[in-house]
Scaffold this motif. Structure first.
Motif, PDB file in Angstrom:
ATOM      1  N   GLY A  74      47.153  55.071  55.282  1.00  0.00           N
ATOM      2  CA  GLY A  74      47.638  54.728  53.950  1.00  0.00           C
ATOM      3  C   GLY A  74      47.729  53.227  53.742  1.00  0.00           C
ATOM      4  O   GLY A  74      47.403  52.705  52.667  1.00  0.00           O
ATOM      5  N   GLU A  75      48.154  52.520  54.787  1.00  0.00           N
ATOM      6  CA  GLU A  75      48.260  51.064  54.702  1.00  0.00           C
ATOM      7  C   GLU A  75      46.887  50.433  54.499  1.00  0.00           C
ATOM      8  O   GLU A  75      46.736  49.504  53.700  1.00  0.00           O
ATOM      9  CB  GLU A  75      48.901  50.512  55.975  1.00  0.00           C
ATOM     10  N   ARG A  76      45.890  50.925  55.239  1.00  0.00           N
ATOM     11  CA  ARG A  76      44.540  50.361  55.101  1.00  0.00           C
ATOM     12  C   ARG A  76      43.981  50.610  53.710  1.00  0.00           C
ATOM     13  O   ARG A  76      43.337  49.734  53.122  1.00  0.00           O
ATOM     14  CB  ARG A  76      43.611  50.976  56.161  1.00  0.00           C
ATOM     15  N   ARG A  77      44.222  51.797  53.186  1.00  0.00           N
ATOM     16  CA  ARG A  77      43.676  52.119  51.868  1.00  0.00           C
ATOM     17  C   ARG A  77      44.385  51.329  50.775  1.00  0.00           C
ATOM     18  O   ARG A  77      43.757  50.921  49.795  1.00  0.00           O
ATOM     19  CB  ARG A  77      43.777  53.627  51.622  1.00  0.00           C
ATOM     20  N   ALA A  78      45.686  51.097  50.938  1.00  0.00           N
ATOM     21  CA  ALA A  78      46.418  50.284  49.966  1.00  0.00           C
ATOM     22  C   ALA A  78      45.930  48.840  49.989  1.00  0.00           C
ATOM     23  O   ALA A  78      45.747  48.207  48.934  1.00  0.00           O
ATOM     24  CB  ALA A  78      47.920  50.342  50.263  1.00  0.00           C
ATOM     25  N   ALA A  79      45.682  48.318  51.186  1.00  0.00           N
ATOM     26  CA  ALA A  79      45.167  46.951  51.318  1.00  0.00           C
ATOM     27  C   ALA A  79      43.770  46.848  50.707  1.00  0.00           C
ATOM     28  O   ALA A  79      43.426  45.841  50.070  1.00  0.00           O
ATOM     29  CB  ALA A  79      45.124  46.544  52.795  1.00  0.00           C
ATOM     30  N   ARG A  80      42.984  47.905  50.883  1.00  0.00           N
ATOM     31  CA  ARG A  80      41.632  47.932  50.312  1.00  0.00           C
ATOM     32  C   ARG A  80      41.698  47.901  48.787  1.00  0.00           C
ATOM     33  O   ARG A  80      40.949  47.168  48.130  1.00  0.00           O
ATOM     34  CB  ARG A  80      40.916  49.194  50.798  1.00  0.00           C
ATOM     35  N   ALA A  81      42.610  48.687  48.224  1.00  0.00           N
ATOM     36  CA  ALA A  81      42.765  48.712  46.767  1.00  0.00           C
ATOM     37  C   ALA A  81      43.242  47.361  46.241  1.00  0.00           C
ATOM     38  O   ALA A  81      42.786  46.903  45.186  1.00  0.00           O
ATOM     39  CB  ALA A  81      43.748  49.814  46.371  1.00  0.00           C
ATOM     40  N   ALA A  82      44.146  46.712  46.997  1.00  0.00           N
ATOM     41  CA  ALA A  82      44.645  45.396  46.573  1.00  0.00           C
ATOM     42  C   ALA A  82      43.515  44.369  46.534  1.00  0.00           C
ATOM     43  O   ALA A  82      43.420  43.564  45.596  1.00  0.00           O
ATOM     44  CB  ALA A  82      45.748  44.931  47.523  1.00  0.00           C
ATOM     45  N   ARG A  83      42.657  44.404  47.548  1.00  0.00           N
ATOM     46  CA  ARG A  83      41.521  43.462  47.575  1.00  0.00           C
ATOM     47  C   ARG A  83      40.551  43.740  46.431  1.00  0.00           C
ATOM     48  O   ARG A  83      39.970  42.823  45.847  1.00  0.00           O
ATOM     49  CB  ARG A  83      40.800  43.559  48.916  1.00  0.00           C
ATOM     50  N   GLU A  84      40.391  45.025  46.096  1.00  0.00           N
ATOM     51  CA  GLU A  84      39.494  45.392  45.007  1.00  0.00           C
ATOM     52  C   GLU A  84      40.015  44.859  43.675  1.00  0.00           C
ATOM     53  O   GLU A  84      39.262  44.296  42.880  1.00  0.00           O
ATOM     54  CB  GLU A  84      39.367  46.917  44.962  1.00  0.00           C
ATOM     55  N   VAL A  85      41.318  45.016  43.453  1.00  0.00           N
ATOM     56  CA  VAL A  85      41.936  44.512  42.227  1.00  0.00           C
ATOM     57  C   VAL A  85      41.802  42.992  42.149  1.00  0.00           C
ATOM     58  O   VAL A  85      41.459  42.426  41.101  1.00  0.00           O
ATOM     59  CB  VAL A  85      43.429  44.918  42.166  1.00  0.00           C
ATOM     60  N   GLU A  86      42.063  42.328  43.278  1.00  0.00           N
ATOM     61  CA  GLU A  86      41.956  40.868  43.324  1.00  0.00           C
ATOM     62  C   GLU A  86      40.541  40.410  42.995  1.00  0.00           C
ATOM     63  O   GLU A  86      40.343  39.462  42.221  1.00  0.00           O
ATOM     64  CB  GLU A  86      42.351  40.366  44.714  1.00  0.00           C
ATOM     65  N   ALA A  87      39.538  41.095  43.572  1.00  0.00           N
ATOM     66  CA  ALA A  87      38.141  40.719  43.331  1.00  0.00           C
ATOM     67  C   ALA A  87      37.777  40.888  41.862  1.00  0.00           C
ATOM     68  O   ALA A  87      37.080  40.040  41.280  1.00  0.00           O
ATOM     69  CB  ALA A  87      37.216  41.563  44.209  1.00  0.00           C
ATOM     70  N   ILE A  88      38.247  41.977  41.245  1.00  0.00           N
ATOM     71  CA  ILE A  88      37.951  42.210  39.826  1.00  0.00           C
ATOM     72  C   ILE A  88      38.612  41.138  38.968  1.00  0.00           C
ATOM     73  O   ILE A  88      38.007  40.596  38.030  1.00  0.00           O
ATOM     74  CB  ILE A  88      38.420  43.618  39.404  1.00  0.00           C
ATOM     75  N   ALA A  89      39.868  40.801  39.299  1.00  0.00           N
ATOM     76  CA  ALA A  89      40.590  39.789  38.525  1.00  0.00           C
ATOM     77  C   ALA A  89      39.919  38.423  38.638  1.00  0.00           C
ATOM     78  O   ALA A  89      39.755  37.703  37.639  1.00  0.00           O
ATOM     79  CB  ALA A  89      42.037  39.706  39.001  1.00  0.00           C
ATOM     80  N   VAL A  90      39.514  38.054  39.865  1.00  0.00           N
ATOM     81  CA  VAL A  90      38.850  36.766  40.076  1.00  0.00           C
ATOM     82  C   VAL A  90      37.513  36.724  39.327  1.00  0.00           C
ATOM     83  O   VAL A  90      37.156  35.707  38.724  1.00  0.00           O
ATOM     84  CB  VAL A  90      38.632  36.516  41.589  1.00  0.00           C
ATOM     85  N   THR A  91      36.782  37.840  39.340  1.00  0.00           N
ATOM     86  CA  THR A  91      35.504  37.905  38.629  1.00  0.00           C
ATOM     87  C   THR A  91      35.713  37.700  37.135  1.00  0.00           C
ATOM     88  O   THR A  91      34.953  36.978  36.474  1.00  0.00           O
ATOM     89  CB  THR A  91      34.815  39.263  38.877  1.00  0.00           C
ATOM     90  N   ARG A  92      36.754  38.325  36.594  1.00  0.00           N
ATOM     91  CA  ARG A  92      37.031  38.171  35.162  1.00  0.00           C
ATOM     92  C   ARG A  92      37.370  36.724  34.822  1.00  0.00           C
ATOM     93  O   ARG A  92      36.940  36.187  33.787  1.00  0.00           O
ATOM     94  CB  ARG A  92      38.181  39.096  34.753  1.00  0.00           C
ATOM     95  N   LEU A  93      38.154  36.066  35.689  1.00  0.00           N
ATOM     96  CA  LEU A  93      38.491  34.664  35.449  1.00  0.00           C
ATOM     97  C   LEU A  93      37.248  33.785  35.488  1.00  0.00           C
ATOM     98  O   LEU A  93      37.072  32.882  34.674  1.00  0.00           O
ATOM     99  CB  LEU A  93      39.504  34.179  36.485  1.00  0.00           C
ATOM    100  N   ARG A  94      36.368  34.073  36.468  1.00  0.00           N
ATOM    101  CA  ARG A  94      35.130  33.297  36.569  1.00  0.00           C
ATOM    102  C   ARG A  94      34.267  33.464  35.325  1.00  0.00           C
ATOM    103  O   ARG A  94      33.632  32.521  34.853  1.00  0.00           O
ATOM    104  CB  ARG A  94      34.343  33.729  37.809  1.00  0.00           C
ATOM    105  N   GLU A  95      34.224  34.684  34.815  1.00  0.00           N
ATOM    106  CA  GLU A  95      33.435  34.919  33.603  1.00  0.00           C
ATOM    107  C   GLU A  95      33.995  34.119  32.428  1.00  0.00           C
ATOM    108  O   GLU A  95      33.245  33.544  31.635  1.00  0.00           O
ATOM    109  CB  GLU A  95      33.444  36.421  33.270  1.00  0.00           C
ATOM    110  N   ARG A  96      35.313  34.065  32.326  1.00  0.00           N
ATOM    111  CA  ARG A  96      35.929  33.307  31.235  1.00  0.00           C
ATOM    112  C   ARG A  96      35.707  31.809  31.409  1.00  0.00           C
ATOM    113  O   ARG A  96      35.469  31.090  30.443  1.00  0.00           O
ATOM    114  CB  ARG A  96      37.421  33.626  31.146  1.00  0.00           C
TER     115      ARG A  96
END
Length: 319
Positions: free
Chosen positions: A258-280
């Motif tokens: 569960g810890e690994r999957r939660a960490a994986r989801a957190a990294r995914e959210v971070e990557a999406i957020a960073v991508t959106r900022l870069r696009e802006r």
């Protein structure tokens, strides 16, 4: 426009074309990607994700194919995500692992997809997390992610898999390479493939010694096993599956999965957020706000860090 609910329903029913279409929407960053991910979210979480990595030539594709056969004997649906180097001309996958896994091509319980890294460092395509989510939500029991061996950067597979398998082969200097690449930290199971070659026992001993020199493990901690295989003949593959299942059971017992999957989801959210900022930020070239900040820096009235703070505050609505 794609009928996303129907597509998801078809994928859940085992339709390979529907699965392929969903992954294509992911790879193409479709405007409907948000709708796709929203539909898949409640359906994912049941698959066991196994990552396989190692230097080129150790037999990753052969080992992956052998694992597919072993899991199919257990009646499990298996998906393979083979991440290849990109063609410099087309941007598409170059190695074509699907050709090497042709034995499973007609099996409705197996789905194989090659993805190009498109220059992304770390051995994984940028869209891999979303593609894994598609396969998970489509009802596959096991997802095997085979990543291109890219030296020190191949540790990224550990961030996307529940269990990471590191493959080595005798006579390739893999023991020394293991110490250099940092893969001693990411491997949950180590496989010395091509064990019928001279030097296999020595490679296993050296690896065992290197693991012993690693960080100290307390009672009950996981100690990565070393399994010798000849994947081309299917030898030792059942032992690899047994090691994987033991690791999965250990993770579930201790809450590590569960810890690994939660960490994986957190990294995914971070990557999406960073991508959106870069696009802006990318749309600001020629924007008066950016030019004004640059002028203040040149005039000595502002430093670059303070300018970046202002820019981020303006983009995010803070301050």
């Amino acid at each position: 426009m794609v009928d996303v609910p129907t597509l998801v329903e078809q994928a859940r029913a085992g339709g390979p074309r529907a699965v392929a279409r969903l992954i294509s929407l992911v790879e193409g960053a479709s405007p409907q990607l948000r709708e796709v991910m929203a539909a898949l979210a409640p359906l994912a979480g049941g698959a066991y994700v196994v990552g396989l990595t190692g230097s080129p030539g150790v037999g990753k594709s052969t080992s992956t194919s052998a694992l597919v056969s072993a899991y199919r004997k257990q009646g499990k649906r298996v998906a393979v995500l083979a991440v290849d180097p990109s063609s410099p001309f087309s941007g598409g996958a170059l190695l074509g692992d699907r050709v090497r896994m042709s034995d499973h091509a007609s099996d409705p319980g197996v789905y194989i997809r090659s993805m190009a890294t498109r220059g992304h460092l770390g051995g994984l395509a940028w869209a891999a997390p979303q593609a894994i989510r598609v396969l998970d939500a489509s009802g596959f029991d096991v997802i095997l992610v085979e990543t291109v061996g890219v030296g020190q950067s191949e540790v990224e597979i550990a961030s996307q898999a529940d269990t990471s398998v590191v493959l080595l082969a005798p006579g390739m200097g893999d023991g020394i390479q293991a110490a250099k690449a940092g893969i001693l930290e990411i491997g949950d199971v180590y496989v010395v493939n091509k064990a019928d070659r001279d030097g296999a026992d020595a490679t296993a001993r050296e690896l065992n010694h290197m693991l012993g020199l690693g960080e100290s493990r307390g009672p009950g901690d996981w100690r990565p096993p070393i399994v010798k295989t000849v994947a081309a003949r299917g030898e030792g593959v059942d032992e690899v599956v047994e090691a994987l299942e033991k690791h999965r059971a250990w993770m579930e017992e201790r809450g590590v999965l569960g810890e690994r999957r939660a960490a994986r989801a957190a990294r995914e959210v971070e990557a999406i957020a960073v991508t959106r900022l870069r696009e802006r930020i990318g749309t600001l070239h020629g924007d008066r706000r950016l030019d004004a900040l640059a002028e203040r820096i040149v005039a000595g009235r502002l430093d670059p860090y303070a300018a970046a703070d202002e820019l981020v505050a303006g983009l995010t609505g803070e301050g």
